[in-house]
Design a protein around this motif. Sequence first.
Motif, PDB file in Angstrom:
ATOM      1  N   GLN B  36      27.872 -19.697  36.049  1.00  0.00           N
ATOM      2  CA  GLN B  36      28.588 -18.640  36.639  1.00  0.00           C
ATOM      3  C   GLN B  36      29.431 -18.186  35.820  1.00  0.00           C
ATOM      4  O   GLN B  36      30.380 -17.452  35.959  1.00  0.00           O
ATOM      5  CB  GLN B  36      29.135 -18.824  38.139  1.00  0.00           C
ATOM      6  CG  GLN B  36      28.123 -19.464  38.984  1.00  0.00           C
ATOM      7  CD  GLN B  36      28.803 -20.659  39.797  1.00  0.00           C
ATOM      8  OE1 GLN B  36      28.479 -21.445  39.519  1.00  0.00           O
ATOM      9  NE2 GLN B  36      29.398 -20.153  40.868  1.00  0.00           N
ATOM     10  N   GLN B  57      42.717  -7.153  38.391  1.00  0.00           N
ATOM     11  CA  GLN B  57      43.418  -8.246  37.637  1.00  0.00           C
ATOM     12  C   GLN B  57      42.753  -8.843  36.620  1.00  0.00           C
ATOM     13  O   GLN B  57      43.111  -9.670  35.785  1.00  0.00           O
ATOM     14  CB  GLN B  57      43.751  -9.299  38.639  1.00  0.00           C
ATOM     15  CG  GLN B  57      44.801  -8.645  39.576  1.00  0.00           C
ATOM     16  CD  GLN B  57      45.010  -9.848  40.950  1.00  0.00           C
ATOM     17  OE1 GLN B  57      43.944  -9.894  41.301  1.00  0.00           O
ATOM     18  NE2 GLN B  57      46.103 -10.085  41.211  1.00  0.00           N
ATOM     19  N   VAL B  58      41.275  -8.391  36.146  1.00  0.00           N
ATOM     20  CA  VAL B  58      40.877  -8.561  35.004  1.00  0.00           C
ATOM     21  C   VAL B  58      40.616  -7.498  34.076  1.00  0.00           C
ATOM     22  O   VAL B  58      40.791  -6.385  34.389  1.00  0.00           O
ATOM     23  CB  VAL B  58      39.315  -9.347  35.380  1.00  0.00           C
ATOM     24  CG1 VAL B  58      39.225 -10.303  36.482  1.00  0.00           C
ATOM     25  CG2 VAL B  58      38.699  -8.053  36.189  1.00  0.00           C
ATOM     26  N   ILE B  65      34.914 -16.760  36.040  1.00  0.00           N
ATOM     27  CA  ILE B  65      33.835 -17.622  36.572  1.00  0.00           C
ATOM     28  C   ILE B  65      33.656 -16.673  38.147  1.00  0.00           C
ATOM     29  O   ILE B  65      34.486 -16.222  38.485  1.00  0.00           O
ATOM     30  CB  ILE B  65      34.427 -18.964  37.116  1.00  0.00           C
ATOM     31  CG1 ILE B  65      34.858 -19.655  35.957  1.00  0.00           C
ATOM     32  CG2 ILE B  65      33.480 -19.681  38.157  1.00  0.00           C
ATOM     33  CD1 ILE B  65      33.757 -20.337  35.275  1.00  0.00           C
ATOM     34  N   TYR B  66      32.672 -16.714  38.250  1.00  0.00           N
ATOM     35  CA  TYR B  66      32.233 -15.629  39.662  1.00  0.00           C
ATOM     36  C   TYR B  66      31.435 -16.429  40.591  1.00  0.00           C
ATOM     37  O   TYR B  66      30.877 -17.451  40.212  1.00  0.00           O
ATOM     38  CB  TYR B  66      31.457 -14.417  39.259  1.00  0.00           C
ATOM     39  CG  TYR B  66      30.123 -14.523  38.824  1.00  0.00           C
ATOM     40  CD1 TYR B  66      29.874 -14.816  37.324  1.00  0.00           C
ATOM     41  CD2 TYR B  66      29.023 -14.107  39.527  1.00  0.00           C
ATOM     42  CE1 TYR B  66      28.684 -14.865  36.914  1.00  0.00           C
ATOM     43  CE2 TYR B  66      27.776 -14.283  39.022  1.00  0.00           C
ATOM     44  CZ  TYR B  66      27.395 -14.501  37.679  1.00  0.00           C
ATOM     45  OH  TYR B  66      26.366 -14.688  37.267  1.00  0.00           O
ATOM     46  N   SER B  67      31.523 -15.838  41.807  1.00  0.00           N
ATOM     47  CA  SER B  67      31.058 -16.615  42.772  1.00  0.00           C
ATOM     48  C   SER B  67      29.386 -16.598  42.904  1.00  0.00           C
ATOM     49  O   SER B  67      28.864 -15.411  42.920  1.00  0.00           O
ATOM     50  CB  SER B  67      31.452 -15.949  44.212  1.00  0.00           C
ATOM     51  OG  SER B  67      31.194 -16.728  45.300  1.00  0.00           O
ATOM     52  N   LYS B  68      28.798 -17.483  42.950  1.00  0.00           N
ATOM     53  CA  LYS B  68      27.405 -17.974  43.139  1.00  0.00           C
ATOM     54  C   LYS B  68      26.781 -16.880  44.153  1.00  0.00           C
ATOM     55  O   LYS B  68      27.614 -16.713  45.164  1.00  0.00           O
ATOM     56  CB  LYS B  68      27.016 -19.157  43.441  1.00  0.00           C
ATOM     57  CG  LYS B  68      26.184 -19.928  42.553  1.00  0.00           C
ATOM     58  CD  LYS B  68      25.562 -21.230  42.797  1.00  0.00           C
ATOM     59  CE  LYS B  68      26.631 -22.314  43.554  1.00  0.00           C
ATOM     60  NZ  LYS B  68      26.205 -23.656  43.453  1.00  0.00           N
ATOM     61  N   ARG B  85      32.160  -7.434  43.063  1.00  0.00           N
ATOM     62  CA  ARG B  85      33.438  -7.011  43.681  1.00  0.00           C
ATOM     63  C   ARG B  85      34.662  -7.926  42.756  1.00  0.00           C
ATOM     64  O   ARG B  85      34.211  -9.116  42.655  1.00  0.00           O
ATOM     65  CB  ARG B  85      33.709  -7.061  44.971  1.00  0.00           C
ATOM     66  CG  ARG B  85      32.579  -6.195  45.603  1.00  0.00           C
ATOM     67  CD  ARG B  85      32.793  -6.265  47.172  1.00  0.00           C
ATOM     68  NE  ARG B  85      34.156  -5.373  47.339  1.00  0.00           N
ATOM     69  CZ  ARG B  85      34.553  -5.076  48.527  1.00  0.00           C
ATOM     70  NH1 ARG B  85      33.817  -5.613  49.539  1.00  0.00           N
ATOM     71  NH2 ARG B  85      35.531  -4.561  48.626  1.00  0.00           N
ATOM     72  N   GLN B  86      35.734  -7.487  42.450  1.00  0.00           N
ATOM     73  CA  GLN B  86      36.732  -8.321  41.922  1.00  0.00           C
ATOM     74  C   GLN B  86      36.815  -9.611  42.768  1.00  0.00           C
ATOM     75  O   GLN B  86      37.104 -10.650  42.314  1.00  0.00           O
ATOM     76  CB  GLN B  86      38.089  -7.503  41.730  1.00  0.00           C
ATOM     77  CG  GLN B  86      39.279  -8.470  41.107  1.00  0.00           C
ATOM     78  CD  GLN B  86      40.575  -7.877  40.762  1.00  0.00           C
ATOM     79  OE1 GLN B  86      40.501  -7.385  39.665  1.00  0.00           O
ATOM     80  NE2 GLN B  86      41.050  -7.654  41.762  1.00  0.00           N
ATOM     81  N   ASN B  87      37.062  -9.511  44.001  1.00  0.00           N
ATOM     82  CA  ASN B  87      37.087 -10.545  44.990  1.00  0.00           C
ATOM     83  C   ASN B  87      36.221 -11.704  44.808  1.00  0.00           C
ATOM     84  O   ASN B  87      36.432 -12.850  45.133  1.00  0.00           O
ATOM     85  CB  ASN B  87      37.111 -10.200  46.421  1.00  0.00           C
ATOM     86  CG  ASN B  87      38.176 -10.858  47.401  1.00  0.00           C
ATOM     87  OD1 ASN B  87      38.840 -11.585  46.779  1.00  0.00           O
ATOM     88  ND2 ASN B  87      37.844 -11.013  48.494  1.00  0.00           N
ATOM     89  N   ASP B  88      34.732 -11.446  44.124  1.00  0.00           N
ATOM     90  CA  ASP B  88      33.982 -12.476  43.921  1.00  0.00           C
ATOM     91  C   ASP B  88      34.119 -13.190  42.580  1.00  0.00           C
ATOM     92  O   ASP B  88      33.621 -13.943  42.191  1.00  0.00           O
ATOM     93  CB  ASP B  88      32.790 -11.883  43.811  1.00  0.00           C
ATOM     94  CG  ASP B  88      32.233 -11.473  45.378  1.00  0.00           C
ATOM     95  OD1 ASP B  88      32.451 -12.062  46.157  1.00  0.00           O
ATOM     96  OD2 ASP B  88      31.650 -10.278  45.417  1.00  0.00           O
ATOM     97  N   ILE B  89      35.177 -12.763  41.701  1.00  0.00           N
ATOM     98  CA  ILE B  89      35.674 -13.377  40.471  1.00  0.00           C
ATOM     99  C   ILE B  89      36.866 -14.421  41.003  1.00  0.00           C
ATOM    100  O   ILE B  89      37.724 -14.072  41.400  1.00  0.00           O
ATOM    101  CB  ILE B  89      36.095 -12.485  39.469  1.00  0.00           C
ATOM    102  CG1 ILE B  89      34.964 -11.499  39.110  1.00  0.00           C
ATOM    103  CG2 ILE B  89      36.640 -13.101  38.212  1.00  0.00           C
ATOM    104  CD1 ILE B  89      35.486 -10.312  38.197  1.00  0.00           C
ATOM    105  N   VAL B  90      36.431 -15.749  40.869  1.00  0.00           N
ATOM    106  CA  VAL B  90      37.277 -16.833  41.326  1.00  0.00           C
ATOM    107  C   VAL B  90      38.340 -17.018  40.222  1.00  0.00           C
ATOM    108  O   VAL B  90      39.731 -17.469  40.657  1.00  0.00           O
ATOM    109  CB  VAL B  90      36.762 -18.035  41.788  1.00  0.00           C
ATOM    110  CG1 VAL B  90      35.640 -17.640  42.795  1.00  0.00           C
ATOM    111  CG2 VAL B  90      35.757 -18.675  40.710  1.00  0.00           C
ATOM    112  N   ALA B  91      38.170 -17.080  38.986  1.00  0.00           N
ATOM    113  CA  ALA B  91      39.021 -17.499  38.004  1.00  0.00           C
ATOM    114  C   ALA B  91      38.727 -17.147  36.663  1.00  0.00           C
ATOM    115  O   ALA B  91      37.503 -16.435  36.381  1.00  0.00           O
ATOM    116  CB  ALA B  91      39.292 -18.847  37.752  1.00  0.00           C
ATOM    117  N   ILE B  92      39.737 -16.821  35.958  1.00  0.00           N
ATOM    118  CA  ILE B  92      39.671 -16.445  34.324  1.00  0.00           C
ATOM    119  C   ILE B  92      39.590 -17.745  33.523  1.00  0.00           C
ATOM    120  O   ILE B  92      40.670 -18.446  33.864  1.00  0.00           O
ATOM    121  CB  ILE B  92      40.627 -15.312  33.915  1.00  0.00           C
ATOM    122  CG1 ILE B  92      40.781 -14.162  34.951  1.00  0.00           C
ATOM    123  CG2 ILE B  92      40.679 -15.014  32.437  1.00  0.00           C
ATOM    124  CD1 ILE B  92      41.765 -13.159  34.430  1.00  0.00           C
TER     125      ILE B  92
END
Lengths: 95, 95, 95, 95, 95, 95, 95
Positions: B36, B57-58, B65-68, B85-92
């Motif tokens: 991901q 924020q990105v 890393i984004y949510s499966k 959606r940005q909320n589905d991105i969990v981490a940089i």
Amino acid sequence: MKLSPLGDKVVLKQLEAEETTASGIVLPGNAQEKPQQAEVIAVGPGGVVDGKEVKMQVSVGDKVIYSKYAGTEVKLGDEEFIVVRQNDIVAIVED
Amino acid sequence: MKLSPLGDKVVLKQLEAEETTASGIVLPGNAQEKPQQAEVIAVGPGGVVDGKEVKMQVSVGDKVIYSKYAGTEVKLGDEEFIVVRQNDIVAIVED
Amino acid sequence: MKLSPLGDKVVLKQLEAEETTASGIVLPGNAQEKPQQAEVIAVGPGGVVDGKEVKMQVSVGDKVIYSKYAGTEVKLGDEEFIVVRQNDIVAIVED
Amino acid sequence: MKLSPLGDKVVLKQLEAEETTASGIVLPGNAQEKPQQAEVIAVGPGGVVDGKEVKMQVSVGDKVIYSKYAGTEVKLGDEEFIVVRQNDIVAIVED
Amino acid sequence: MKLSPLGDKVVLKQLEAEETTASGIVLPGNAQEKPQQAEVIAVGPGGVVDGKEVKMQVSVGDKVIYSKYAGTEVKLGDEEFIVVRQNDIVAIVED
Amino acid sequence: MKLSPLGDKVVLKQLEAEETTASGIVLPGNAQEKPQQAEVIAVGPGGVVDGKEVKMQVSVGDKVIYSKYAGTEVKLGDEEFIVVRQNDIVAIVED
Amino acid sequence: MKLSPLGDKVVLKQLEAEETTASGIVLPGNAQEKPQQAEVIAVGPGGVVDGKEVKMQVSVGDKVIYSKYAGTEVKLGDEEFIVVRQNDIVAIVED
């Protein structure tokens, strides 16, 4: 390479069943006995998430219990992490 | 032709398992190991989305890393993108 | 006969796979390659929708990508349209 | 006997596939081609519905497209109606 | 024995298919033709329900259409009632 | 031993089908005929529940109708109770 | 080692069916008869949880009834706990 979580997300690393104590003795563990115990590796900045103010309450190094079925599994190089929302962390384990 | 995402949406391009390093050496990768991980191609303007203020924020070029299971797959010409959606991105992912 | 969408709804017309370029040459297309690309035919007025203020961000003539499974299919005379909420439009395609 | 809808509800009557034109000629229609087209028979007063202010945007006599699977079917005497919430009406059909 | 509904709840009694007209003539009815028509027997006080202010808009004696599958069936002595939330009443039937 | 419910919770005791009247005559009842009738045993304090102010509207001793499938069954010593949220109580039965 | 719950979470320990009374007599119990009775082991600080202010209403040592299917089971060393949100606790059992 490291993970920098967004918003209220927290990067966790599942605790290995086998651990070395402070004195250096290896204690063979039983993976079945600590299913959701993990160490906090990185903590998001909190702030407004999904329209709600979130204050982060865990810190890097905390041992925590998180909710089964929660989170996104991530493999980075040779290491595996779990990224959860702080709300999926139910408790901090204190020694 | 390029994608200009609305609201809190983010256009991602999944990172190829096979990558060329800065020195030009081709490193054969293993697709299973980075499921991901993606690069940010375009970022929506944020603002009020679904009645809630969202601050982006990105940034373009971030590895994330984004949510499966999240997002809409898009094919534009020969290229494939994922819009989340940005909320589905969990981490940089930071190098 | 035309459709005048309510609230945050947007009337879309799926782009045909076969298109004529500016120079007039017909390019045989491949429907599988542009599954959710559509042209905006009409845009609702926005305003308070479901208790939340919505500002319309797409315009008639925009080419957009919309979310699979979203929307209501409508047949008007010989033409088929899809009516979606603006939130189901993920990105504008810019040439 | 007539229906007086509550809140943001709207009483619709599905348009018959067979219609007479202004000049009086009967045009045999095809029911499959206009599945969700209906005429507005009665409009609720709007106001606060489910904690949110709703302003009615359709009027008696409007021809509208409504969302498949939405609404409550009602038989009153010999006539059949569909009662939907205004939010389930996606567009007004203008001649 | 009578039912006093709480909050936005409304006690309904399904209208019998067989009814006597004002002139006393018994009209054999067809139960299939009026499936969700009912008479209002008791009306809750409204007020703040689930955090939202609700104003009651139906009165005892109103004939109403209510949403299929909604409500709680109640048998009190020999009589059967249906208790619904006002939001599940779609329209008042006016003679 | 008694139950002290939290927030908007209400402890109910299902009414037995067989009851003794004020005059002491035992009336054989029919359990199928009163499926959701219960007596209020204890009432929570109300207050802010799930972010919403709740005012309790039932009192100990009230006979109430509650929603099928709602609540948590509790066995305390030899007695069985049902704990429901006040919102799952649809009406008070008045004699 | 102890658990320190976050937000509105509460650590519970299911009450054993077999208990010793104050006078030291062992009372053989019946596990089936107290399925959701537990003792409060630790209580989160409350505060803003999921955008809503939560005031904790249970204390360490309380015997409580909690909702079936709620909570996260945790094994810490030889002991098993259940971590629930306060909202999943339906009542305090008072002696």
